[in-house]
Design an enzyme around this catalytic site. Structure first.
Site, short mmCIF file in Angstrom:
data_model
loop_
_atom_site.label_atom_id
_atom_site.label_comp_id
_atom_site.label_asym_id
_atom_site.label_seq_id
_atom_site.Cartn_x
_atom_site.Cartn_y
_atom_site.Cartn_z
N MET A 19 0.85 -1.19 0.00
CA MET A 19 0.00 0.00 0.00
C MET A 19 0.88 1.24 0.00
SD MET A 19 -3.01 -1.00 2.71
CE MET A 19 -1.94 -1.91 3.85
N GLU A 43 4.70 0.00 -3.19
CA GLU A 43 5.28 -0.03 -4.53
C GLU A 43 6.33 1.07 -4.66
OE1 GLU A 43 3.93 0.49 -9.22
OE2 GLU A 43 2.83 1.50 -7.61
N CYS A 116 -1.91 -1.81 -10.43
CA CYS A 116 -2.24 -0.46 -9.98
C CYS A 116 -2.94 0.33 -11.08
CB CYS A 116 -0.98 0.27 -9.54
SG CYS A 116 -1.31 1.97 -8.98
N LYS A 155 1.48 -9.09 -8.93
CA LYS A 155 0.13 -8.79 -8.44
C LYS A 155 -0.66 -8.17 -9.59
CE LYS A 155 -2.27 -6.51 -4.58
NZ LYS A 155 -3.08 -5.48 -5.23
#
Length: 492
Positions: A19, A43, A116, A155
């Site tokens: 996060m 990230e 994202c 992810k």
């Protein structure tokens, strides 16, 4: 490459999700305290990370990755070494590999963010933008898997069609990744939209590698027992928790949630202990307070402008004073030890002087190093050899120059390698009574030499131009004669 250690397993794990602005060291350590098995860092963009240098912080007992502007981009410690996953944003395989190699000795695994939906990520071809470029996904992941020893994961978010998502995940599996985290929403969907458990389940049934289910905070996960319910609904190997952990990281605690006040105090302890920036600390605490931000305490937190003021808001001033005093004493002790070691090591064979290099005292493009090199050439000595070290305590530099088998250095440490080398050259020149090129030394022979060299180059160039012009005229004259001769022989 790293020394082989047991690879991190991604089966049957409860995981702190990556996060932005939340997954810094204090939150990761707190999540581990409450029972998280694996923690992801926020990230971090590859372009920023490749500029960083790795520094051991002996005061905090951390490993810091420092940007050129001296900002800490990533900080980690021994406690989480075998359980932290470094997540990066990247759209370039070679750059991703460079970052992975930089950090792999200090983390348990490497993850690439491919889900994202934020513009700052997608406009650079990273995050969810990669979902439409499976060839690039394969290239990045394959390069990482082959290039490092640690496990590699990614992810993603789901695609509009289940079949396309399953097809993409199967391609990802073939790259050799250790696991894949799936946020069960499409890239245009937001937290208020229902999570698509059936799509995560289809993915879990289609591949053999562990699938980590993510996105259940809104619909499922309100307390620890809900984690298992989300895992069963998705058929996933493990569960990754984001917002529910951000609101209260004791969500990982088997015995149930802890009171928020207690959780926040524990978070602040880590923030002070590991010198977390106050703006990041304040942001995380605000996420925990949520609806309490309008209370007196919430308003005071919002107004805080330092970690000390944050501690005052939560009645933890004593902890702040005690911890900062301990860290300052440790820093002073380490600095004293380093200075003693310097004196013991070099007093016998190194000539020292307290000097710094200030380029404002020298003509443009003239430095003490140039003067020293010029003197060595003139005296037929080997050229100067500089040995520069960086002190981990404060990241300052010191350089030792060897000239004619004698060593010289400044006792003052500098903020860059170049400045430290210039200072060492000054010590050598002053010890031998030689000029160093400063404005106040009168006529500067190096400047004169450069002027002469420049003038010679100009003269040579002018001479070459004259020769070219002369040759051109001769060719023109010969051509003219030939033309006249040929014309006279032509039939009339």
């Amino acid at each position: 490459m790293t020394v082989n250690t047991p690879a991190l397993s991604f089966r049957s794990k409860n995981i702190l999700a990556p996060m932005v602005r939340v997954g810094t060291l204090p939150m990761r350590l707190l999540a581990l305290d409450f029972g998280a098995d694996i923690v992801y860092c926020e990230e971090l963009i590859d372009l920023k990370m490749v500029q960083c240098k790795r520094v051991l912080n002996e005061v905090l007992e951390t490993v810091d990755f420092i940007a050129p502007n001296e900002r800490v981009v990533f900080r980690t410690c021994e406690r989480e070494k075998n359980r932290v996953v470094f997540q990066m944003g990247s759209a370039d395989a070679e750059r991703a590999l460079a970052v992975a190699k930089l950090v792999e000795n200090d983390v348990a695994a490497i993850d690439v963010n491919m889900g994202c939906p934020k513009e700052y990520s997608t406009k650079a071809g990273m995050g969810a933008a990669l979902l439409s470029d499976p060839e690039k996904i394969e290239c990045i992941l394959s390069t990482l898997v082959k290039g490092i020893c640690k496990p590699v994961t990614c992810k993603i978010r789901i695609l509009p069609l289940v079949e396309d998502t399953v097809r993409l995940v199967k391609r990802i599996e073939k790259t050799g990744v250790a696991a894949i985290a799936v946020h069960g929403r499409k890239k245009e969907e937001r937290p208020q939209h229902p999570v698509h458990c059936e799509v995560i389940k289809a993915i879990s049934e289609a591949v053999t590698i562990p699938v980590i289910a993510n996105g259940g905070s809104h619909d499922f996960i309100k307390e620890y027992t809900d984690i298992e319910a989300f895992q069963q609904a998705t058929g996933a190997s493990s569960v990754m928790i984001a917002r529910a952990a951000m609101w209260n990281p004791s969500i990982f605690r088997r015995d149930g949630l802890c009171p928020l006040k207690e959780v926040m105090q524990e978070y602040i302890k880590y923030a002070v202990r590991y010198d977390n920036h106050y703006t990041n600390t304040k942001y995380c605490l605000c996420q925990m307070l949520r609806e309490q931000l309008e209370t007196t305490q919430g308003k005071k937190l919002h107004a805080a402008q330092s970690i000390q003021e944050i501690c005052e808001v939560f009645e933890m001033t004593h902890l702040y004073e005690e911890t900062t005093a301990f860290l300052e004493a440790k820093k002073a002790s380490l600095k004293s030890m380093l200075e003693d070691e310097d004196d013991q090591m070099e007093d016998t064979d190194v000539i020292k002087m307290a000097v710094r290099y200030d380029k404002r005292e020298y003509p443009p493009q003239i430095t003490p190093k140039m003067y020293l090199l010029e003197w060595c050439r003139k005296e037929k000595h080997p050229q100067p050899v500089y040995e520069t070290v960086q002190r981990s305590l404060d990241r300052l530099f010191c350089s030792v120059v060897t000239v004619a088998q004698q060593k010289y250095r400044s006792t003052l440490w500098d903020k860059s390698k170049k400045l430290a080398e210039q200072a060492a050259a000054i010590v050598c020149l002053r010890t031998m009574g030689l000029p160093e090129g400063k404005f106040n030394e009168g006529e500067n022979h190096l400047i004169n030499k450069r002027k002469r060299e420049s003038q010679e180059l100009l003269n040579n160039k002018a001479h070459e131009d004259d020769l070219l012009v002369e040759a051109s005229h001769k060719r023109a004259h010969v051509t003219e004669k030939t033309t006249d001769f040929s014309s006279s022989d032509m039939p009339q």
